[in-house]
Design a protein around this motif. Structure first.
Motif, PDB file in Angstrom:
ATOM      1  N   THR A 368      34.466   5.879  90.164  1.00 41.84           N
ATOM      2  CA  THR A 368      35.324   5.705  89.007  1.00 41.84           C
ATOM      3  C   THR A 368      34.635   6.190  87.732  1.00 41.84           C
ATOM      4  N   ALA A 369      33.500   6.864  87.882  1.00 45.07           N
ATOM      5  CA  ALA A 369      32.734   7.300  86.718  1.00 45.07           C
ATOM      6  C   ALA A 369      33.544   8.286  85.884  1.00 45.07           C
ATOM      7  N   LYS A 370      33.456   8.127  84.562  1.00 46.98           N
ATOM      8  CA  LYS A 370      34.116   9.035  83.646  1.00 46.98           C
ATOM      9  C   LYS A 370      33.089   9.567  82.662  1.00 46.98           C
ATOM     10  N   VAL A 371      33.289  10.802  82.245  1.00 47.22           N
ATOM     11  CA  VAL A 371      32.466  11.382  81.192  1.00 47.22           C
ATOM     12  C   VAL A 371      33.392  11.983  80.152  1.00 47.22           C
ATOM     13  N   GLN A 372      32.942  11.946  78.907  1.00 45.68           N
ATOM     14  CA  GLN A 372      33.719  12.529  77.822  1.00 45.68           C
ATOM     15  C   GLN A 372      32.879  13.600  77.150  1.00 45.68           C
ATOM     16  N   LEU A 373      33.503  14.748  76.889  1.00 46.82           N
ATOM     17  CA  LEU A 373      32.789  15.912  76.383  1.00 46.82           C
ATOM     18  C   LEU A 373      33.464  16.448  75.135  1.00 46.82           C
ATOM     19  N   LEU A 374      32.671  17.132  74.330  1.00 40.89           N
ATOM     20  CA  LEU A 374      33.190  17.971  73.262  1.00 40.89           C
ATOM     21  C   LEU A 374      32.824  19.404  73.597  1.00 40.89           C
ATOM     22  N   VAL A 375      33.785  20.302  73.484  1.00 46.56           N
ATOM     23  CA  VAL A 375      33.557  21.716  73.770  1.00 46.56           C
ATOM     24  C   VAL A 375      33.884  22.511  72.513  1.00 46.56           C
ATOM     25  N   LEU A 376      32.904  23.269  72.037  1.00 48.50           N
ATOM     26  CA  LEU A 376      33.078  24.099  70.858  1.00 48.50           C
ATOM     27  C   LEU A 376      33.197  25.560  71.273  1.00 48.50           C
ATOM     28  N   CYS A 377      34.267  26.216  70.830  1.00 47.77           N
ATOM     29  CA  CYS A 377      34.482  27.633  71.120  1.00 47.77           C
ATOM     30  C   CYS A 377      33.985  28.489  69.958  1.00 47.77           C
ATOM     31  N   LYS A 378      33.721  29.765  70.234  1.00 49.93           N
ATOM     32  CA  LYS A 378      33.261  30.675  69.200  1.00 49.93           C
ATOM     33  C   LYS A 378      34.310  30.863  68.107  1.00 49.93           C
ATOM     34  N   SER A 379      35.560  30.629  68.437  1.00 47.10           N
ATOM     35  CA  SER A 379      36.643  30.761  67.457  1.00 47.10           C
ATOM     36  C   SER A 379      36.677  29.598  66.476  1.00 47.10           C
ATOM     37  N   GLY A 380      35.891  28.538  66.739  1.00 44.00           N
ATOM     38  CA  GLY A 380      35.912  27.354  65.900  1.00 44.00           C
ATOM     39  C   GLY A 380      36.771  26.238  66.448  1.00 44.00           C
ATOM     40  N   ILE A 382      37.746  23.165  68.693  1.00 44.27           N
ATOM     41  CA  ILE A 382      36.995  22.097  69.356  1.00 44.27           C
ATOM     42  C   ILE A 382      37.937  21.321  70.257  1.00 44.27           C
ATOM     43  N   TYR A 383      37.510  21.102  71.498  1.00 47.31           N
ATOM     44  CA  TYR A 383      38.288  20.337  72.468  1.00 47.31           C
ATOM     45  C   TYR A 383      37.545  19.062  72.842  1.00 47.31           C
TER      46      TYR A 383
END
Length: 570
Positions: A368-380, A382-383
């Protein structure tokens, strides 16, 4: 205490499905708590994990400051030497190691104790200027047992991993302190040992690629990397890894200290593979020119662009070409999740784990492990990505594509003591705290009117989890007519988040530091059994996720058919 002002925040800074009326409301602006004068030409800043000391690199060496009084307690100065990178870690109760790289690519390791700094070793001596090794980056593992340096010489690049003689250094430090100060005898410090020298895949392989045995999985994956990246400059990214339930190929060594790294994970630019090398299997008297073989290889479908590791190092996250994110689970040796973030945006620039304080390693319900991420694209863009085993991945867009290059983010980092908040800095000098779950800007951080944050493209800053503090360098605004008492000298601005009402609700208690306890390392068979057990326990969650995915696909197919029919009719 921080004071608050208000001004309206632009809608463009928060867009996407999560935009609500809250984003249109006025956002508080937090002014600094205090400031301190910095040494001239300060280039880098680092805070010890215990929150007691700050280390600073500048144009004449380095200095160590008390992190509460902001008073310089020790210096190591040398003319015409400019420290560009610095790191401080605690190796004993009151003894700290400092790792530095100067502007000439020379790496050094220092020892700080009792308000004195001692130079222990120069990592790459420049004896022959024609064959000098340039240090591109130096990192010391937490606790100081190991160090890793990326080296370059005449176009060749490689990674050196060192075992540092901590016990010997502590004994030599004690002997140095017992000597008569009037004797002025230079101390001799023990030298470190090189345990691994890792080169990019294929640089030491002499056989033609067509003659390689494709039945050898390691060799086959390495040969693919050689073919796909032979024309590009190879750069190295590495992560130290803590014990995590298994040490492949090392079943005889059943116990390892919990806080001591057991492996290093490496990938090279242009590569598809994560390569893991054990730090406890290096044979004695091994020739220096022998290429070490990885113990574990984690292959990915596309070229790796960026990576990150969770604080417990159980999860390794890689951002790939084609907007894909892989989350590898070291416990099972398999992907925890594979997520397609966006098919329309630019390439990934950086990936960042939000949760710096994961659940205890004793929690066996990893299915049931969850991870949360931030992803930055070269276009600026952010997801925010939430994913895990047995759960449906959720991707939210936090910011839109930057219309102006000045709006591009240069820093995006999780604040370890503030739940779900990340610190973001833009090229235009704007700095703010972002709630990545609720998609709201919590507050802006501003310097005094007479100052600007130094080089927003590469700000000099540090976060102290113990003090719940952000420290960042600022300079006099050249357009400001009223000069401060310090003239153009840099200032260290301090933001105390623990004292601000708006951030108090986000503060999370810090866990105790990892103890030097033993952790059982199972063999490969037991690891496979554990993985199969987790798969069996998560079958209901996975079936539910598959059903939801098929439903969404069917709905999408119907929508596309209707659109095609409308287009044909028109």
């Amino acid at each position: 205490m921080c004071s608050t002002n208000h001004y309206p925040s632009p809608d463009s800074e928060m867009v996407g499905a999560g935009k609500t009326e809250t984003t249109r409301k006025q956002t508080p602006t937090l002014e600094l708590s205090s400031a301190a004068q910095l040494p001239e030409s300060s280039n880098c800043l680092s805070c010890s994990e215990d929150g007691r000391y700050l280390s600073m690199g500048h144009s004449r060496g380095l200095s160590v400051w008390c992190a509460t009084s902001f008073v310089c307690v020790a210096e190591w100065l040398q003319d015409s030497l400019e420290i560009m990178c610095i790191q401080i870690i605690r190796m004993a109760e009151t003894v700290y190691l400092l790792g530095t790289v100067d502007d000439m690519g020379v790496a050094r390791i220092f020892e700080f104790h009792s308000e004195a700094v001692h130079l222990l070793t120069v990592v790459n001596h420049m004896e022959n200027v024609n064959k000098r090794r340039i240090c591109l980056a130096l990192e010391l593992s937490e606790g100081g047992d190991y160090g890793a340096a990326a080296m370059s010489c005449k176009g060749d690049v490689w990674l050196e991993v060192y075992h540092l003689p901590l016990e010997a250094w502590l004994k030599e430090l004690k002997r140095t302190q017992s000597q008569d100060p009037s004797e002025h005898v230079d101390a001799e410090w023990s030298h470190f040992s090189v345990v691994l020298k890792i080169r990019p895949a294929g640089t030491t392989l002499h056989e033609p690629l067509k003659d390689m045995k494709t039945t050898d999985f390691f060799t086959h994956c390495c040969s693919l990397d050689v073919e796909s990246s032979s024309s590009c400059q190879r750069l190295c990214t590495h992560h130290f890894l803590l014990p995590c339930g298994q040490l492949p190929g090392d079943s005889k060594k059943k116990f390892q200290p919990a806080g001591l790294p057991v492996a290093v994970c490496v990938w090279w630019s242009g590569s598809h593979n994560l390569l893991q090398y054990s730090l406890h299997k290096v044979p004695k008297n091994k020739p220096a020119d022998v290429e070490p073989m990885p113990d574990v290889i984690l292959p990915n479908a596309k070229e790796i662009l960026c990576s990150a590791v969770s604080r417990c190092t159980q999860y390794i996250v890689v951002g790939l070409e084609g907007a894909m994110v892989y989350v590898w689970d070291r416990q099972s040796g398999s992907p925890l999740s594979v997520v397609l973030v966006s098919a329309a945006d630019s390439a990934f620039l950086r990936v960042q784990l939000v949760d710096y304080w994961p659940e205890s390693a004793d929690d066996l319900q990893m299915f049931t492990a969850k991870v949360q991420l931030l992803v930055l694209c070269k276009s600026g863009v952010i997801y925010s990505v939430t994913t895990g085993r047995g759960t449906q991945s959720c991707t939210m867009q936090l910011t839109e594509r930057s219309k102006d290059s000045k709006d591009l983010p240069t820093v995006i980092t999780s604040v370890p003591f503030l739940h779900s908040l990340s610190l973001m800095v833009q090229r235009n000098g704007k700095m703010f705290l972002q709630d990545v779950i609720n998609q709201t800007t919590v507050c802006y951080l501003t310097p005094p009117a007479s100052h600007l944050f130094t080089t927003p493209c590469k700000p000099v800053y540090a976060l102290s989890a113990k003090q719940k503090t952000l420290l960042i360098q600022g300079d006099q605004d050249p357009n400001c007519s009223a000069l401060s008492e310090g003239g153009n000298q840099s200032q260290l601005f301090i933001f105390q988040f623990g004292e601000i009402d708006i951030t108090k609700k986000y503060i999370v208690p810090l866990p105790d530091p990892p103890q030097q306890q033993t952790v059982c390392c199972v063999n490969l068979e037991e690891s496979c059994n554990l993985y199969l057990e987790q798969r069996a326990q998560s079958v209901d969650e996975r079936n539910k996720a598959v059903t939801q995915t098929w439903t969404q696909l069917q709905e999408t197919a119907v929508t596309l058919q209707q659109q095609d029919g409308s287009a044909t009719a028109s």
